[in-house]
Motif scaffolding. Sequence first.
Motif, PDB file in Angstrom:
ATOM      1  N   LYS A 111      -2.327 -37.912  54.140  1.00  0.00           N
ATOM      2  CA  LYS A 111      -1.674 -36.622  54.363  1.00  0.00           C
ATOM      3  C   LYS A 111      -0.816 -36.214  53.170  1.00  0.00           C
ATOM      4  O   LYS A 111      -0.787 -35.039  52.786  1.00  0.00           O
ATOM      5  CB  LYS A 111      -0.807 -36.678  55.627  1.00  0.00           C
ATOM      6  CG  LYS A 111      -1.580 -36.723  56.925  1.00  0.00           C
ATOM      7  CD  LYS A 111      -0.617 -36.814  58.111  1.00  0.00           C
ATOM      8  CE  LYS A 111      -1.348 -36.945  59.432  1.00  0.00           C
ATOM      9  NZ  LYS A 111      -0.390 -37.108  60.565  1.00  0.00           N
ATOM     10  N   ALA A 112      -0.114 -37.183  52.601  1.00  0.00           N
ATOM     11  CA  ALA A 112       0.751 -36.891  51.447  1.00  0.00           C
ATOM     12  C   ALA A 112      -0.075 -36.400  50.269  1.00  0.00           C
ATOM     13  O   ALA A 112       0.292 -35.425  49.596  1.00  0.00           O
ATOM     14  CB  ALA A 112       1.550 -38.140  51.058  1.00  0.00           C
ATOM     15  N   VAL A 113      -1.195 -37.048  50.011  1.00  0.00           N
ATOM     16  CA  VAL A 113      -2.047 -36.650  48.889  1.00  0.00           C
ATOM     17  C   VAL A 113      -2.651 -35.270  49.139  1.00  0.00           C
ATOM     18  O   VAL A 113      -2.736 -34.443  48.224  1.00  0.00           O
ATOM     19  CB  VAL A 113      -3.146 -37.705  48.642  1.00  0.00           C
ATOM     20  CG1 VAL A 113      -4.176 -37.193  47.640  1.00  0.00           C
ATOM     21  CG2 VAL A 113      -2.524 -39.005  48.138  1.00  0.00           C
ATOM     22  N   LYS A 114      -3.038 -34.994  50.375  1.00  0.00           N
ATOM     23  CA  LYS A 114      -3.570 -33.670  50.700  1.00  0.00           C
ATOM     24  C   LYS A 114      -2.506 -32.594  50.499  1.00  0.00           C
ATOM     25  O   LYS A 114      -2.810 -31.485  50.039  1.00  0.00           O
ATOM     26  CB  LYS A 114      -4.084 -33.647  52.145  1.00  0.00           C
ATOM     27  CG  LYS A 114      -5.409 -34.361  52.328  1.00  0.00           C
ATOM     28  CD  LYS A 114      -5.910 -34.250  53.765  1.00  0.00           C
ATOM     29  CE  LYS A 114      -7.278 -34.913  53.913  1.00  0.00           C
ATOM     30  NZ  LYS A 114      -7.781 -34.860  55.309  1.00  0.00           N
ATOM     31  N   ARG A 115      -1.271 -32.920  50.826  1.00  0.00           N
ATOM     32  CA  ARG A 115      -0.159 -31.979  50.614  1.00  0.00           C
ATOM     33  C   ARG A 115       0.020 -31.711  49.117  1.00  0.00           C
ATOM     34  O   ARG A 115       0.206 -30.563  48.691  1.00  0.00           O
ATOM     35  CB  ARG A 115       1.119 -32.562  51.208  1.00  0.00           C
ATOM     36  CG  ARG A 115       2.415 -31.861  50.818  1.00  0.00           C
ATOM     37  CD  ARG A 115       2.661 -30.599  51.596  1.00  0.00           C
ATOM     38  NE  ARG A 115       3.898 -29.977  51.175  1.00  0.00           N
ATOM     39  CZ  ARG A 115       5.127 -30.326  51.622  1.00  0.00           C
ATOM     40  NH1 ARG A 115       5.260 -31.307  52.506  1.00  0.00           N
ATOM     41  NH2 ARG A 115       6.195 -29.693  51.188  1.00  0.00           N
ATOM     42  N   VAL A 116      -0.055 -32.767  48.318  1.00  0.00           N
ATOM     43  CA  VAL A 116       0.065 -32.608  46.866  1.00  0.00           C
ATOM     44  C   VAL A 116      -1.089 -31.762  46.330  1.00  0.00           C
ATOM     45  O   VAL A 116      -0.888 -30.866  45.504  1.00  0.00           O
ATOM     46  CB  VAL A 116       0.096 -33.986  46.165  1.00  0.00           C
ATOM     47  CG1 VAL A 116      -0.024 -33.830  44.648  1.00  0.00           C
ATOM     48  CG2 VAL A 116       1.382 -34.735  46.516  1.00  0.00           C
ATOM     49  N   GLU A 117      -2.296 -32.022  46.803  1.00  0.00           N
ATOM     50  CA  GLU A 117      -3.463 -31.250  46.366  1.00  0.00           C
ATOM     51  C   GLU A 117      -3.301 -29.773  46.695  1.00  0.00           C
ATOM     52  O   GLU A 117      -3.725 -28.901  45.928  1.00  0.00           O
ATOM     53  CB  GLU A 117      -4.732 -31.793  47.021  1.00  0.00           C
ATOM     54  CG  GLU A 117      -5.174 -33.134  46.480  1.00  0.00           C
ATOM     55  CD  GLU A 117      -6.385 -33.677  47.214  1.00  0.00           C
ATOM     56  OE1 GLU A 117      -7.262 -34.261  46.551  1.00  0.00           O
ATOM     57  OE2 GLU A 117      -6.453 -33.539  48.450  1.00  0.00           O
ATOM     58  N   SER A 118      -2.671 -29.490  47.838  1.00  0.00           N
ATOM     59  CA  SER A 118      -2.469 -28.108  48.251  1.00  0.00           C
ATOM     60  C   SER A 118      -1.352 -27.425  47.478  1.00  0.00           C
ATOM     61  O   SER A 118      -1.502 -26.283  47.019  1.00  0.00           O
ATOM     62  CB  SER A 118      -2.153 -28.066  49.756  1.00  0.00           C
ATOM     63  OG  SER A 118      -1.814 -26.758  50.175  1.00  0.00           O
ATOM     64  N   ASP A 119      -0.225 -28.129  47.325  1.00  0.00           N
ATOM     65  CA  ASP A 119       0.957 -27.531  46.683  1.00  0.00           C
ATOM     66  C   ASP A 119       0.912 -27.579  45.161  1.00  0.00           C
ATOM     67  O   ASP A 119       1.565 -26.774  44.492  1.00  0.00           O
ATOM     68  CB  ASP A 119       2.231 -28.234  47.173  1.00  0.00           C
ATOM     69  CG  ASP A 119       2.524 -27.970  48.647  1.00  0.00           C
ATOM     70  OD1 ASP A 119       1.792 -27.148  49.258  1.00  0.00           O
ATOM     71  OD2 ASP A 119       3.462 -28.572  49.184  1.00  0.00           O
ATOM     72  N   TYR A 120       0.174 -28.546  44.616  1.00  0.00           N
ATOM     73  CA  TYR A 120       0.115 -28.725  43.164  1.00  0.00           C
ATOM     74  C   TYR A 120      -1.357 -28.827  42.743  1.00  0.00           C
ATOM     75  O   TYR A 120      -1.835 -29.907  42.371  1.00  0.00           O
ATOM     76  CB  TYR A 120       0.881 -29.980  42.749  1.00  0.00           C
ATOM     77  CG  TYR A 120       2.291 -30.055  43.300  1.00  0.00           C
ATOM     78  CD1 TYR A 120       3.346 -29.451  42.633  1.00  0.00           C
ATOM     79  CD2 TYR A 120       2.551 -30.732  44.497  1.00  0.00           C
ATOM     80  CE1 TYR A 120       4.644 -29.524  43.134  1.00  0.00           C
ATOM     81  CE2 TYR A 120       3.841 -30.794  45.011  1.00  0.00           C
ATOM     82  CZ  TYR A 120       4.879 -30.183  44.333  1.00  0.00           C
ATOM     83  OH  TYR A 120       6.152 -30.250  44.828  1.00  0.00           O
ATOM     84  N   PRO A 121      -2.080 -27.717  42.780  1.00  0.00           N
ATOM     85  CA  PRO A 121      -3.536 -27.740  42.573  1.00  0.00           C
ATOM     86  C   PRO A 121      -3.996 -28.194  41.195  1.00  0.00           C
ATOM     87  O   PRO A 121      -5.161 -28.576  41.029  1.00  0.00           O
ATOM     88  CB  PRO A 121      -3.950 -26.287  42.842  1.00  0.00           C
ATOM     89  CG  PRO A 121      -2.703 -25.481  42.602  1.00  0.00           C
ATOM     90  CD  PRO A 121      -1.588 -26.352  43.057  1.00  0.00           C
TER      91      PRO A 121
END
Length: 236
Positions: A111-121
């Motif tokens: 989940k954390a990595v998916k959040r990073v992928e979303s917020d920091y493309p």
Amino acid sequence: MDIDFVNKTQYQFLVEDIFPALHRKDKKFIVTANPEIVMKAREDDTFKKVIQEADYTVPDGIGIILAAKMLKTPLQERIAGFDLTLDLLNYADEYELSCYFLGAKEDVNEKAVKRVESDYPNIHIAGRHNGYFDFDDRKLAEEIAATSPDIVLVAAGFPKQEKWIAAYKDLFNHGLFMGVGGTFDVLAGEVKRAPEIWVKLNLEWFYRLLQQPRVRIKRTLKLFEFMWIILKNRKK
């Protein structure tokens, strides 16, 4: 207690030390130390040596700031590990750097990595692995090093995360390494960070205690033990 802290504002630390190191592709190790970590170093000589040999130890915790002031060696400001992580992610996003995420439960890590992928493309995800790994698994460290990450965030709890970095960072050609504790839990939305007003009042520790009393009570007692030792040393 034989621990040297960075005596700069967070902005100065980033602009003068960390961002240039990332730009040059240096290898740097940051420890974010609160009173509990300092107390652990007092009890564990191996852990203390790891901290002393790190490139930077930043004051993550109002207890460190108060203690430094009481001992008449004031530090400019608290540098919270979570805030530092966000600044690193922002920089990595701007300059399209790569990050590896090691630690936490599998679902939290994901989940954390998916959040990073979303917020920091623009960040390149070098890879990820949960925190359930054998400390002596050199093969895992070699696999991570082979991804050539610019930033390695290790959320395995202290002292494991710092000891892991110290043990294996020589396998890497470059990179910024930092133990980030429960940061992945916050990024994943599993744990809420204290509201801004609590942070400004330096009561984030109390907010965490109220949120997770059974988990945090031992840590809070360590904080008071730390302050008691500081008081005794000040009198001496």
